[in-house]
Enzyme design. Sequence first.
Site, mmCIF file in Angstrom:
data_model
loop_
_atom_site.group_PDB
_atom_site.id
_atom_site.type_symbol
_atom_site.label_atom_id
_atom_site.label_comp_id
_atom_site.label_asym_id
_atom_site.label_seq_id
_atom_site.Cartn_x
_atom_site.Cartn_y
_atom_site.Cartn_z
ATOM 1 N N LYS A 121 6.054 -9.386 4.234
ATOM 2 C CA LYS A 121 5.378 -9.340 5.533
ATOM 3 C C LYS A 121 4.416 -10.500 5.763
ATOM 4 C CE LYS A 121 7.853 -5.928 5.945
ATOM 5 N NZ LYS A 121 9.169 -6.268 6.463
ATOM 6 N N GLU A 205 -4.729 -6.405 8.918
ATOM 7 C CA GLU A 205 -4.573 -6.777 10.330
ATOM 8 C C GLU A 205 -5.612 -6.016 11.137
ATOM 9 O OE1 GLU A 205 -0.718 -5.857 12.051
ATOM 10 O OE2 GLU A 205 0.297 -7.200 10.675
ATOM 11 N N LYS A 206 -5.977 -6.577 12.268
ATOM 12 C CA LYS A 206 -6.770 -5.839 13.247
ATOM 13 C C LYS A 206 -5.931 -4.633 13.680
ATOM 14 C CE LYS A 206 -9.926 -5.229 16.483
ATOM 15 N NZ LYS A 206 -11.308 -4.932 16.078
ATOM 16 N N TYR A 207 -6.557 -3.457 13.805
ATOM 17 C CA TYR A 207 -5.819 -2.270 14.219
ATOM 18 C C TYR A 207 -5.775 -2.183 15.737
ATOM 19 C CZ TYR A 207 -4.427 2.631 14.657
ATOM 20 O OH TYR A 207 -3.766 3.789 14.985
ATOM 21 N N LYS A 242 11.233 7.408 13.717
ATOM 22 C CA LYS A 242 11.566 7.373 15.134
ATOM 23 C C LYS A 242 12.316 8.652 15.491
ATOM 24 C CE LYS A 242 11.695 2.365 15.100
ATOM 25 N NZ LYS A 242 12.560 1.186 14.861
ATOM 26 N N ARG A 297 18.785 -6.255 9.954
ATOM 27 C CA ARG A 297 19.941 -5.356 9.798
ATOM 28 C C ARG A 297 20.347 -4.822 11.173
ATOM 29 N NH1 ARG A 297 15.232 -2.329 8.746
ATOM 30 N NH2 ARG A 297 14.975 -0.703 10.319
#
Length: 453
Positions: A121, A205-207, A242, A297
Amino acid sequence: MSSDLLFKKVLIANRGEIALRVIRACRELGIATVAVYSTADENSLHVKLADEAVCIGPPPSKLSYLNAASILSAADITGVDAIHPGYGFLSENHEFARLCKECNITFIGPSSENIQALGEKTNARQIAKKAGVPLLPGTEAAVPNVDIALEQAKIIGYPIILKAVAGGGGRGINTVYRPEQLKSSFDRLCTEAKAAFGNPALYIEKYCEHPRHVEIQVMCDKHGNRIYLGERDCTIQRRHQKILEESPSPIVSAKLREKMGQIALNLCSAVNYENVGTVEFLVDEHRAFYFMEMNTRIQVEHPVTEMVTGVDLVKEQIRIAAGKTLTIKQEDIKINSHAIECRILAEDSERFTPSPGKILAFHVPGGFGVRVDSFVYDQYQVVPFYDSLIAKLIAHAPTRDEAISKMRQALDEFVVEGIKTSIPFHKKIIKSQKFREGEFDTHFLDEFMPKYE
Ligand code: MV4
């Protein structure tokens, strides 16, 4: 098209509905197919539908669908010229892609280098930054310890989110609202990441507090042609699973689509990406968008894009891998309809616990604009070893409202007996006012359906 030489025989290194999806695409292209299966999947439809089938091991994935050596042996024995990995399992394993190449077998997907570059990442973020893709504020690289994490978090500003460098798809993340919580979160997530990915590295990271999840489908051939196929809105998730996806996104205008699409393609150019892929973004309440990660993918939710663009993404994957140029240009992609997908899971709708067992009745809905991608049938025994997806129900209609009413009807027609499924849960979402208005963020399920959390 089948007179065009693509491949003679393809092995499908997967199971379930996606294995069937790939077999069907191969059949249409005149390509012979080889299924692989674990002993738990002997009665699966992908085994029956393929031209040949090879047993690759016992039920646990590690010993079968994740076992590169067994799969490559099956490929060798059956003499295939390509392997389609589907999603999950070995689909984003750069070593497997490289092994295929070394065995002179085409991996139907991006290059091993593409997968590796985008899989880590922090590396993906650095590539994105160089390509001018907008990012949330965050660390350039992994943070080596808690002290540096505290220092960096102070600069970025709370709330922040800790993410595992080797994570993805919501595994290995932790939100931190105050500096006092950072040490325990950091230590816990390090341990988790080490156990889950074999890599304890974390970055910050900033949320973004009330985002939507919007992802751009891209398709690139080996000759530098690249197009985007609109977006999917996957904001409705539960514990990073999801539940329901749609295309187009209710919050994306034609102008925003073009901007996000172009930026997604800039990222593809930066790594010389080949095959299909998905660039994930968070979109905030001001419609500003930020890169999250790139999935290298075919995705579970690809059918909604197929329905609104008319492009068979799996056939395109095969053509691209065979070295063909894209047959479609950007201007051929016109989106003027709407598709929604519900992931039908073998789960207890109230408790969200798996519900394996024998299916005692299976009636699928039908009609104009209704698609069901599944691999189960009446009297099929749903096994407990893999994910619980048993069918994908897709409704396609001219407008979002019509797609919603079509989905509602289709869910009412769907009969699955013998096991519990998520169908009642989907019915509740589809009926909720906030969903119908298109007014929701990633907290939708906690806020409007707390019973299910
Ligand atoms: C975020 C975020 C807010 N800010 N990153 C979850 C899945 C994984 N791909 C990243 N995820 C998130 N990353 C920042 N900087 C919020 C989420 C997130 C989320 C994203 C999409 C859909 C549902 C979600 C539910 C919780 C958190």
